[in-house]
Design a protein around this motif. Sequence first.
Motif, PDB file in Angstrom:
ATOM      1  N   SER A 163       0.873  -1.173   0.000  1.00 63.44           N
ATOM      2  CA  SER A 163       0.000   0.000   0.000  1.00 63.44           C
ATOM      3  C   SER A 163       0.905   1.217   0.000  1.00 63.44           C
ATOM      4  N   ILE A 222       1.170   3.428   2.152  1.00 62.73           N
ATOM      5  CA  ILE A 222       1.777   3.599   3.480  1.00 62.73           C
ATOM      6  C   ILE A 222       2.917   2.604   3.678  1.00 62.73           C
ATOM      7  N   HIS A 223       2.705   1.371   3.230  1.00 64.88           N
ATOM      8  CA  HIS A 223       3.756   0.368   3.383  1.00 64.88           C
ATOM      9  C   HIS A 223       5.030   0.788   2.660  1.00 64.88           C
ATOM     10  N   SER A 228      -3.808   2.152   4.245  1.00 56.89           N
ATOM     11  CA  SER A 228      -2.971   0.957   4.205  1.00 56.89           C
ATOM     12  C   SER A 228      -3.790  -0.322   4.166  1.00 56.89           C
ATOM     13  N   THR A 283       2.545  -1.734   9.409  1.00 60.98           N
ATOM     14  CA  THR A 283       2.793  -1.290   8.040  1.00 60.98           C
ATOM     15  C   THR A 283       4.283  -1.331   7.690  1.00 60.98           C
TER      16      THR A 283
END
Lengths: 356, 269
Positions: free
Chosen positions: B22, B24-25, B68, B135
């Motif tokens: 994602s 965020i990841h 995320s 995350t």
Amino acid sequence: MHMADALISPLVGGAMVAATTGATAYSIKKVQNDMDEKKIPLMGVMGAFIFAVQMINFSIPGTGSSGHLGGGLLLAIMLGPYGGFLTMASILLIQALLFGDGGLLAYGCNVFNLGFYTCFIAYPLIYKAFVKKRVSPGTIMAGSLVSSIVGLQFGALSVVFQTFLSGKTELPIGTFIMFMQPIHLAIGIIEGVVTAAVVTFIWNSRPEILDKAASGEKLGEVPIKRTLIGLGAAVLIVGGILSWFASANPDGLEWSMLKTFGKTEIETNSDIHKIMSQVQSKTAQLPDYGFKSDDSVNTDKNENESSQASEAWPAVNTGTSFSGIIGGAVTLGVVVLAGGIISIIKRRKLNYKSRI
Amino acid sequence: MSGIINSLYNMRHMDDLARRESPIHSIHPLIKLITTIVFIVVVMSFGRYEIVRLLPFFLYPVIIIAISDVPKAPIFKRILFVEPFIIGIGILNPMFDSQTIHIGGIVLSRGWITFGSIFVKSLLTITAALLLIATTGIDRLAEALRMLRVPRIFVLQLLLTYRYISVLTDEVGRMTRAYTLRAPQQKGIHRKAWASFAGQLLIRTFDRAQRVYHAMCARGFAGEYNTGNAFSVRLRDCIYLVCWTLFFVIVRILDIPVLIGSMITGVVL
């Protein structure tokens, strides 16, 4: 005993992180000198073991509360004080990150409370004295019992002081101490017995593991002194810097109440006082401490009168507090809405992609 | 015992979450670590009577969860796991601080307000720490620590402890199974066997961990995980950090809820 971020002020948290960083850096330097092939996996294994041990909550007889073992002394015996301290630091970091058990800001406090006293005070000064002349199940038991109790008492006391200095709870420091110390005396006894049992077993079946750890470190007088001085300096410096920042932002009670509710009028709720003194008289194991019952009845009466008198008082600035509440509700609404909108957009995108 | 084993196994769930993809990841782990610490420090810097002003901070976890796609259930479960301790300490506040205040027409003791503020703060800070690991993952967080010049030996110790937790869990499972097979109709492990069980567990795990470590060394492990992908801080990482920090600072300085509230009441009334 793990402290959460919510109970710690940035000032106390920062100072303790500085102290812990200092102790960790010193331990790393020490450990690096006598690192061998066996010690690295042993540190990892002991870390995993204590990690699991700390998750087992047992109830403490007679108190209605529960506790878990700290394991700092076992680490120190198995790995030496420096290795033990480092291992404790990494266990607590994993717990803080993966389970939210003990916060990141409170990380320094937790490492210090659980690791420092056991590894750097109880182990070298007490445990070693017990097993110096002769290692036997008896001396191991006596040594670990006394040093567990001492280590945990120190730890519990510093939990109290850190909480008190942070000023997040209303607990009077005396009461808090009277709650914490006896409970941790009980935990200390259990911890001592468990530590002795495990150490004796390993000493019987695999003495070479213990010998390596015990002979690897020689804890002289000077380094401990130097560490303590260094730690004190670190705490003072960081504390000073942070408090300088903090003082630029006055956080007085009056001020914040005025800000939040637009009203500084204060009165006492006598019901809670009464319940409190009832609780106190029931938990009579602490006879030294408590509200003097005669006095509290009297003040209760007074407060009753005063609260009745002031009930007629209107809130000074209802408007501000009202808009505060409405604003809070709207803020929460906006937050939830933002989350919802993002999820919807993401789902649309996914659907769109899958259609293609 | 099985409860503990289960919750230890659940730890791996966090690894699975961290392996998803994602926006965020993909943010640099160091940036996420710094953002999380800034968030926690700012949240904790509020006084103990301020609850309403903390509310805008919920935007941070909500947005991270939404972007995320981290499932909410495991995060909430973990929060529930630690909340009792905080409630246990905080719930005494209403007892000790019994002075009351009026808010609108409601009479509240100040203790409840401090308790509420502790509760909200703990909710925010725990969620932030959990979201960081969910995350990022422990391996990449270790990389971030290395970039912060945390000594190698500490990071190594951290990673090995984390890895050996599952080795230990396996060993516990195997030993309890063996024990129950040999002691039928007995609930749990007998008190007499506790010490030898724990000691035996340590020794067995130690032996296995040593084999694991030797195997790692034989494959060229020299104290660091060589993952092959070196991260560098990119422009969008910087934007991420700057945006959040700005948001935190604005919310810290301005009383957003009261501003919104007075705007609304001003328009309506």
